[in-house]
Design a protein around this motif. Sequence first.
Motif, mmCIF file in Angstrom:
data_model
loop_
_atom_site.group_PDB
_atom_site.id
_atom_site.type_symbol
_atom_site.label_atom_id
_atom_site.label_comp_id
_atom_site.label_asym_id
_atom_site.label_seq_id
_atom_site.Cartn_x
_atom_site.Cartn_y
_atom_site.Cartn_z
ATOM 1 N N LEU A 51 0.830 -1.206 0.000
ATOM 2 C CA LEU A 51 0.000 0.000 0.000
ATOM 3 C C LEU A 51 0.865 1.257 0.000
ATOM 4 O O LEU A 51 0.669 2.161 -0.829
ATOM 5 N N LEU A 52 1.839 1.307 0.878
ATOM 6 C CA LEU A 52 2.723 2.470 0.955
ATOM 7 C C LEU A 52 3.583 2.606 -0.295
ATOM 8 O O LEU A 52 3.747 3.705 -0.835
ATOM 9 N N LEU A 79 -3.231 9.599 8.056
ATOM 10 C CA LEU A 79 -2.546 8.315 8.182
ATOM 11 C C LEU A 79 -1.794 8.220 9.507
ATOM 12 O O LEU A 79 -1.831 7.182 10.187
ATOM 13 N N LEU A 80 -1.116 9.287 9.893
ATOM 14 C CA LEU A 80 -0.390 9.282 11.161
ATOM 15 C C LEU A 80 -1.348 9.113 12.351
ATOM 16 O O LEU A 80 -1.052 8.378 13.297
ATOM 17 N N ILE A 81 -2.494 9.765 12.282
ATOM 18 C CA ILE A 81 -3.507 9.623 13.334
ATOM 19 C C ILE A 81 -4.047 8.193 13.338
ATOM 20 O O ILE A 81 -4.197 7.566 14.400
ATOM 21 N N TYR A 82 -4.313 7.652 12.154
ATOM 22 C CA TYR A 82 -4.808 6.274 12.018
ATOM 23 C C TYR A 82 -3.815 5.283 12.613
ATOM 24 O O TYR A 82 -4.187 4.383 13.369
ATOM 25 N N ILE A 83 -2.540 5.443 12.301
ATOM 26 C CA ILE A 83 -1.508 4.543 12.823
ATOM 27 C C ILE A 83 -1.435 4.643 14.342
ATOM 28 O O ILE A 83 -1.383 3.627 15.039
ATOM 29 N N ALA A 106 -9.659 5.254 15.190
ATOM 30 C CA ALA A 106 -8.893 4.784 14.032
ATOM 31 C C ALA A 106 -9.810 4.575 12.829
ATOM 32 O O ALA A 106 -9.445 4.917 11.695
ATOM 33 N N LEU A 107 -10.992 4.031 13.059
ATOM 34 C CA LEU A 107 -11.943 3.842 11.958
ATOM 35 C C LEU A 107 -12.397 5.177 11.377
ATOM 36 O O LEU A 107 -12.549 5.316 10.147
ATOM 37 N N LEU A 108 -12.595 6.174 12.235
ATOM 38 C CA LEU A 108 -12.944 7.510 11.753
ATOM 39 C C LEU A 108 -11.803 8.108 10.929
ATOM 40 O O LEU A 108 -12.045 8.725 9.888
ATOM 41 N N ALA A 109 -10.571 7.917 11.390
ATOM 42 C CA ALA A 109 -9.408 8.412 10.641
ATOM 43 C C ALA A 109 -9.305 7.709 9.294
ATOM 44 O O ALA A 109 -9.034 8.345 8.267
ATOM 45 N N PHE A 110 -9.540 6.402 9.276
ATOM 46 C CA PHE A 110 -9.511 5.645 8.025
ATOM 47 C C PHE A 110 -10.569 6.172 7.057
ATOM 48 O O PHE A 110 -10.292 6.393 5.868
ATOM 49 N N ALA A 111 -11.784 6.382 7.564
ATOM 50 C CA ALA A 111 -12.863 6.913 6.724
ATOM 51 C C ALA A 111 -12.509 8.299 6.192
ATOM 52 O O ALA A 111 -12.787 8.619 5.028
ATOM 53 N N TYR A 112 -11.879 9.113 7.029
ATOM 54 C CA TYR A 112 -11.455 10.444 6.590
ATOM 55 C C TYR A 112 -10.434 10.337 5.467
ATOM 56 O O TYR A 112 -10.539 11.033 4.453
ATOM 57 N N ALA A 117 -9.198 10.969 -0.284
ATOM 58 C CA ALA A 117 -8.732 10.375 -1.536
ATOM 59 C C ALA A 117 -9.807 10.464 -2.622
ATOM 60 O O ALA A 117 -9.496 10.755 -3.783
ATOM 61 N N LEU A 118 -11.055 10.229 -2.252
ATOM 62 C CA LEU A 118 -12.140 10.257 -3.240
ATOM 63 C C LEU A 118 -12.458 11.668 -3.721
ATOM 64 O O LEU A 118 -12.778 11.874 -4.894
ATOM 65 N N THR A 119 -12.382 12.640 -2.812
ATOM 66 C CA THR A 119 -12.742 14.013 -3.177
ATOM 67 C C THR A 119 -11.538 14.848 -3.608
ATOM 68 O O THR A 119 -11.703 15.897 -4.211
#
Length: 130
Positions: A51-52, A79-83, A106-112, A117-119
């Motif tokens: 992925l990276l 990503l840093l917050i998710y990790i 972490a799930l909220l960070a992932f969704a963010y 990426a989409l927008t």
Amino acid sequence: MTYLILKQIHISCVVLSGSGFVLRGVWTLRQSSWLRRPAVRVWPHVIDTVLLASAVAMAVMSTQYPFSANWLTAKLIGLLIYIGCGTMALKRARHNAQRAAFFAAALLAFAYIVSVALTRNPLGPLAWID
């Protein structure tokens, strides 16, 4: 390798990484013995490395880099917050309540990250405001 192939690899790894994280988070909260299996301990590292690597390759090919493209900077911070939250949820938190809170964060960070990426907008899910 073309950009579109790299993008497909990247998206596939995002799905695998996110799904694996959800599964490991649930297993952690349930204190499942599945977490001790070798594949469960190794595959996330393999997937996240691909992925990276695909993200770096796409950034180089598109000449869009964090700190020059706002949306990539937002993804990097997310990503840093998710990790950080993911590490607390899966390993470092001492109590299930803490693990659950960090897992949710972490799930909220992932969704963010996915929404950015989409927008291609640092506001992510709030991009419609811009």
